[in-house]
Design an enzyme around this catalytic site. Structure first.
Site, PDB file in Angstrom:
ATOM      1  N   GLU A 196       4.303   9.782   1.594  1.00  0.00           N
ATOM      2  CA  GLU A 196       5.361  10.428   0.809  1.00  0.00           C
ATOM      3  C   GLU A 196       6.222  11.253   1.759  1.00  0.00           C
ATOM      4  OE1 GLU A 196       3.755  12.692  -2.416  1.00  0.00           O
ATOM      5  OE2 GLU A 196       2.728  10.945  -3.282  1.00  0.00           O
ATOM      6  N   THR A 233      -0.703   7.786  12.805  1.00  0.00           N
ATOM      7  CA  THR A 233      -0.177   7.983  14.167  1.00  0.00           C
ATOM      8  C   THR A 233      -1.342   8.013  15.157  1.00  0.00           C
ATOM      9  OG1 THR A 233      -0.386  10.379  14.010  1.00  0.00           O
ATOM     10  CG2 THR A 233       1.732   9.425  13.298  1.00  0.00           C
ATOM     11  N   PHE A 291       0.865  -1.179   0.000  1.00  0.00           N
ATOM     12  CA  PHE A 291       0.000   0.000   0.000  1.00  0.00           C
ATOM     13  C   PHE A 291       0.900   1.227   0.000  1.00  0.00           C
ATOM     14  CE2 PHE A 291      -2.653   3.052   2.474  1.00  0.00           C
ATOM     15  CZ  PHE A 291      -3.886   2.905   1.844  1.00  0.00           C
ATOM     16  N   GLU A 303      -1.901  10.245  17.211  1.00  0.00           N
ATOM     17  CA  GLU A 303      -2.448  11.611  17.238  1.00  0.00           C
ATOM     18  C   GLU A 303      -3.555  11.721  16.177  1.00  0.00           C
ATOM     19  OE1 GLU A 303       0.895  10.853  17.336  1.00  0.00           O
ATOM     20  OE2 GLU A 303       0.896  11.257  19.477  1.00  0.00           O
ATOM     21  N   ILE A 306       7.460   2.413   2.679  1.00  0.00           N
ATOM     22  CA  ILE A 306       6.455   1.455   2.195  1.00  0.00           C
ATOM     23  C   ILE A 306       6.787   0.033   2.666  1.00  0.00           C
ATOM     24  CG2 ILE A 306       5.297   0.511   0.142  1.00  0.00           C
ATOM     25  CD1 ILE A 306       4.805   3.597   0.811  1.00  0.00           C
ATOM     26  N   GLN A 352       3.859  -8.374  45.843  1.00  0.00           N
ATOM     27  CA  GLN A 352       2.663  -7.634  45.433  1.00  0.00           C
ATOM     28  C   GLN A 352       2.915  -6.738  44.206  1.00  0.00           C
ATOM     29  OE1 GLN A 352       1.085  -4.678  48.155  1.00  0.00           O
ATOM     30  NE2 GLN A 352      -0.990  -5.170  47.547  1.00  0.00           N
ATOM     31  N   ALA A 373       3.968  13.880   2.827  1.00  0.00           N
ATOM     32  CA  ALA A 373       2.563  13.496   3.059  1.00  0.00           C
ATOM     33  C   ALA A 373       2.521  12.258   3.941  1.00  0.00           C
ATOM     34  CB  ALA A 373       1.853  13.229   1.727  1.00  0.00           C
ATOM     35  N   GLU A 412       0.282   3.147  10.068  1.00  0.00           N
ATOM     36  CA  GLU A 412      -1.159   3.061   9.754  1.00  0.00           C
ATOM     37  C   GLU A 412      -1.940   4.194  10.430  1.00  0.00           C
ATOM     38  OE1 GLU A 412      -3.202  -0.509   9.077  1.00  0.00           O
ATOM     39  OE2 GLU A 412      -1.380  -1.653   8.661  1.00  0.00           O
ATOM     40  N   SER A 447       1.018  12.098   8.030  1.00  0.00           N
ATOM     41  CA  SER A 447      -0.293  12.248   8.687  1.00  0.00           C
ATOM     42  C   SER A 447      -1.249  13.029   7.792  1.00  0.00           C
ATOM     43  CB  SER A 447      -0.124  12.991  10.011  1.00  0.00           C
ATOM     44  OG  SER A 447       0.505  12.146  10.945  1.00  0.00           O
TER      45      SER A 447
HETATM   46  N1  COS Z   1     -14.322   6.670   5.607  1.00  0.00           N
HETATM   47  C1  COS Z   1     -15.048   7.342   4.674  1.00  0.00           C
HETATM   48  N2  COS Z   1     -14.816   8.638   4.354  1.00  0.00           N
HETATM   49  C2  COS Z   1     -13.847   9.274   5.012  1.00  0.00           C
HETATM   50  C3  COS Z   1     -13.056   8.647   5.998  1.00  0.00           C
HETATM   51  C4  COS Z   1     -13.336   7.298   6.295  1.00  0.00           C
HETATM   52  N3  COS Z   1     -12.638   6.639   7.235  1.00  0.00           N
HETATM   53  N4  COS Z   1     -12.163   9.538   6.461  1.00  0.00           N
HETATM   54  C5  COS Z   1     -12.369  10.686   5.790  1.00  0.00           C
HETATM   55  N5  COS Z   1     -13.382  10.519   4.919  1.00  0.00           N
HETATM   56  C6  COS Z   1     -13.940  11.535   4.013  1.00  0.00           C
HETATM   57  C7  COS Z   1     -14.530  12.693   4.788  1.00  0.00           C
HETATM   58  O1  COS Z   1     -15.866  12.446   5.147  1.00  0.00           O
HETATM   59  C8  COS Z   1     -14.420  13.814   3.794  1.00  0.00           C
HETATM   60  O2  COS Z   1     -15.457  13.705   2.865  1.00  0.00           O
HETATM   61  P1  COS Z   1     -16.217  15.067   2.346  1.00  0.00           P
HETATM   62  O3  COS Z   1     -15.122  15.940   1.804  1.00  0.00           O
HETATM   63  O4  COS Z   1     -17.141  14.552   1.291  1.00  0.00           O
HETATM   64  O5  COS Z   1     -16.864  15.639   3.528  1.00  0.00           O
HETATM   65  C9  COS Z   1     -13.125  13.504   3.053  1.00  0.00           C
HETATM   66  O6  COS Z   1     -12.892  12.093   3.246  1.00  0.00           O
HETATM   67  C10 COS Z   1     -11.937  14.272   3.559  1.00  0.00           C
HETATM   68  O7  COS Z   1     -11.820  14.025   4.928  1.00  0.00           O
HETATM   69  P2  COS Z   1     -11.155  15.072   5.908  1.00  0.00           P
HETATM   70  O8  COS Z   1     -11.679  16.432   5.625  1.00  0.00           O
HETATM   71  O9  COS Z   1     -11.295  14.557   7.301  1.00  0.00           O
HETATM   72  O10 COS Z   1      -9.632  15.003   5.379  1.00  0.00           O
HETATM   73  P3  COS Z   1      -8.310  15.590   6.013  1.00  0.00           P
HETATM   74  O11 COS Z   1      -7.429  15.996   4.897  1.00  0.00           O
HETATM   75  O12 COS Z   1      -8.626  16.578   7.085  1.00  0.00           O
HETATM   76  O13 COS Z   1      -7.569  14.300   6.677  1.00  0.00           O
HETATM   77  C11 COS Z   1      -7.132  12.475   8.138  1.00  0.00           C
HETATM   78  C12 COS Z   1      -8.166  13.368   7.399  1.00  0.00           C
HETATM   79  C13 COS Z   1      -6.171  13.256   9.022  1.00  0.00           C
HETATM   80  C14 COS Z   1      -7.976  11.589   8.993  1.00  0.00           C
HETATM   81  C15 COS Z   1      -6.337  11.670   7.077  1.00  0.00           C
HETATM   82  O14 COS Z   1      -5.442  12.491   6.380  1.00  0.00           O
HETATM   83  C16 COS Z   1      -5.590  10.498   7.675  1.00  0.00           C
HETATM   84  O15 COS Z   1      -6.174   9.470   7.991  1.00  0.00           O
HETATM   85  N6  COS Z   1      -4.257  10.650   7.823  1.00  0.00           N
HETATM   86  C17 COS Z   1      -3.417   9.556   8.257  1.00  0.00           C
HETATM   87  C18 COS Z   1      -2.956   8.799   7.089  1.00  0.00           C
HETATM   88  C19 COS Z   1      -2.390   7.493   7.493  1.00  0.00           C
HETATM   89  O16 COS Z   1      -2.981   6.711   8.224  1.00  0.00           O
HETATM   90  N7  COS Z   1      -1.199   7.216   7.019  1.00  0.00           N
HETATM   91  C20 COS Z   1      -0.558   5.998   7.341  1.00  0.00           C
HETATM   92  C21 COS Z   1       0.259   5.556   6.210  1.00  0.00           C
HETATM   93  S1  COS Z   1      -0.508   4.449   5.203  1.00  0.00           S
HETATM   94  S2  COS Z   1      -0.122   2.741   6.072  1.00  0.00           S
END
Ligand code: COS
Length: 383
Positions: free
Chosen positions: A127, A365, A123, A367, A157, A279, A130, A363, A132
């Site tokens: 980046e 953080t 997956f 936070e 990755i 204990q 890019a 997957e 969080s």
């Molecule tokens: N399921 C369905 N839809 C989702 C969703 C989910 N779990 N999470 C977000 N969405 C949707 C939102 O509803 C929103 O839709 P609308 O624009 O139609 O309202 C859209 O996606 C954008 O969501 P949001 O505005 O919350 O996006 P952000 O850019 O603010 O980011 C986070 C959201 C921080 C939660 C996201 O960037 C994230 O998960 N980051 C971590 C990434 C990660 O886990 N990386 C690990 C490496 S990969 S192993």
């Protein structure tokens, strides 16, 4: 409420437990030292069918659902952390994205060999700029008529360099944020796809972590995964599922650390009696067991919600957060129970302590998990 486990799931548990006992635990220290899960072990896992347990039978999977998959991951993780991480990079997120968003033709071409384990997947979302902020992806996929031209770089990755296929997230409509990203199935053999050297890591050293570079890669139009510009959704939905099985991995490692601690507490004599009669040690064991039980309960409940087709984004974020923090606390207590021995590389606890740390980072953080959980609470106005 029915908390019993089906006969099929019980058989799967036995199979995974046997594999962990015979193949994984005895090799765990060597895998950490050599920095690789051996091909031989992966081939055995493939032969048993572990690479496709969660996928439906029609795509040559084991049809065991998320509950079955979590059972398998938990048991494998009791033997070692690395093998379930390699399997997870493939099954929990890499191939999972194709399962969730693939067209019938893509499933025929990719899902079946992936579920059989003949094609390893990874997956590729993160980046250099890019992490969080997943929406900050800069990899571009330009529409060139009969193909997309992909340029960019992915980083950290899991299964990089050893995968046959990458699920890649790239920008198709610049400036549109989360609404301009698309998902693609990119074969490692496509000209222009290269990978960096394996990263040296604190823990989970047996899993390959590399950069992936895309230089003028021609991605066929039919390899667009899901709808154009809706790739962010594919990433989020895939991570929702992946975080549940990651919790199962944390659960397996935490149970192993607890069991090693119980054993040590019964055997280690100080002041003329086993330290388990003190204990302070009793309380540590009790606290560890309490957290492990809570983790077990929430992991399987959330996996069950996933299998029922219920919405479980918030629950999967809660699981990932609690699982990784529980694992870190439990292995930390395990080091304490083991005393000086817990700090020595000769004993498994030292490795488990290092392996655990990444679970609070990858997957998503912790936070980010807190952001996801609190965002939902404030939006809904209640739990
Ligand atoms: N399921 C369905 N839809 C989702 C969703 C989910 N779990 N999470 C977000 N969405 C949707 C939102 O509803 C929103 O839709 P609308 O624009 O139609 O309202 C859209 O996606 C954008 O969501 P949001 O505005 O919350 O996006 P952000 O850019 O603010 O980011 C986070 C959201 C921080 C939660 C996201 O960037 C994230 O998960 N980051 C971590 C990434 C990660 O886990 N990386 C690990 C490496 S990969 S192993």
């Amino acid at each position: 409420m029915n908390f019993s486990i089906s006969e099929e799931h019980e058989m799967l548990r036995e199979l995974a437990k046997k594999f962990a006992d015979e193949e994984l635990r005895p090799r765990a220290a060597m895998v950490d030292e050599e920095g690789e899960v051996s091909r031989e072990v992966l081939d055995k896992a493939i032969e048993i069918g572990f690479m496709g347990v969660v996928f439906p039978e029609e795509h040559d999977g084991g049809d065991m659902g998320e509950v079955g998959y979590c059972i398998m991951m938990e048991e494998l993780a009791r033997g070692c952390m690395n093998t379930p991480i390699v399997i997870g990079g493939h099954e929990s997120i890499g191939a999972m994205a194709v399962h969730l968003a693939g067209s019938p033709a893509q499933k025929d071409k990719y899902m079946k060999p992936m579920a059989r384990g003949e094609m390893l997947a990874a997956f590729a979302l993160t980046e250099p700029q890019a992490g969080s902020d997943a929406a900050a992806v800069a990899t571009m996929a330009e529409d060139k008529g009969d193909h997309y031209l992909m340029n960019g770089q992915k980083t950290f990755i899991t299964n990089g360099g050893i995968s046959d296929v990458y699920t890649v997230f790239a920008i198709t409509t610049p400036g549109a944020g989360t609404k301009g990203m698309s998902a693609f199935i990119v074969e490692a053999s496509f000209p222009g796809v290269t990978c960096g050297k394996p990263e040296k890591k604190m823990g989970i050293r047996g899993s390959h972590t590399t950069d992936i570079f895309f230089e003028d890669v021609k991605v066929p139009k039919e390899n667009l995964l899901g709808t154009k510009d809706r790739g962010f959704l594919v990433a989020m939905q895939t991570l929702d599922v992946g975080r549940v099985s990651l919790s199962a991995v944390c659960l397996g490692q935490a149970k192993e650390a607890l069991n090693l601690s119980i054993q040590h507490a019964k055997e280690r004599m100080q002041f003329g009696k086993p330290i388990g009669e003190q204990q302070a040690v009793k309380w540590m064991l009790a606290n560890m067991a309490t957290k492990v039980y809570a983790l077990e309960s929430m992991t399987y409940r959330t996996a069950w919600m996933c299998d029922q087709g219920m919405s479980f984004s918030r629950e999967s974020a809660i699981c990932k957060l609690f699982a990784s923090e529980t694992l870190c606390q439990v292995v930390d207590d395990a080091v304490q129970v083991h005393g000086g021995m817990g700090y020595m590389s000769e004993y498994p606890i030292e490795r488990m302590y290092r392996d655990a740390r990444i679970t609070r980072i990858f997957e998503g953080t912790n936070e980010i998990q807190r952001l996801v959980i609190s965002g939902g609470l404030l939006r809904d106005g209640k739990f």
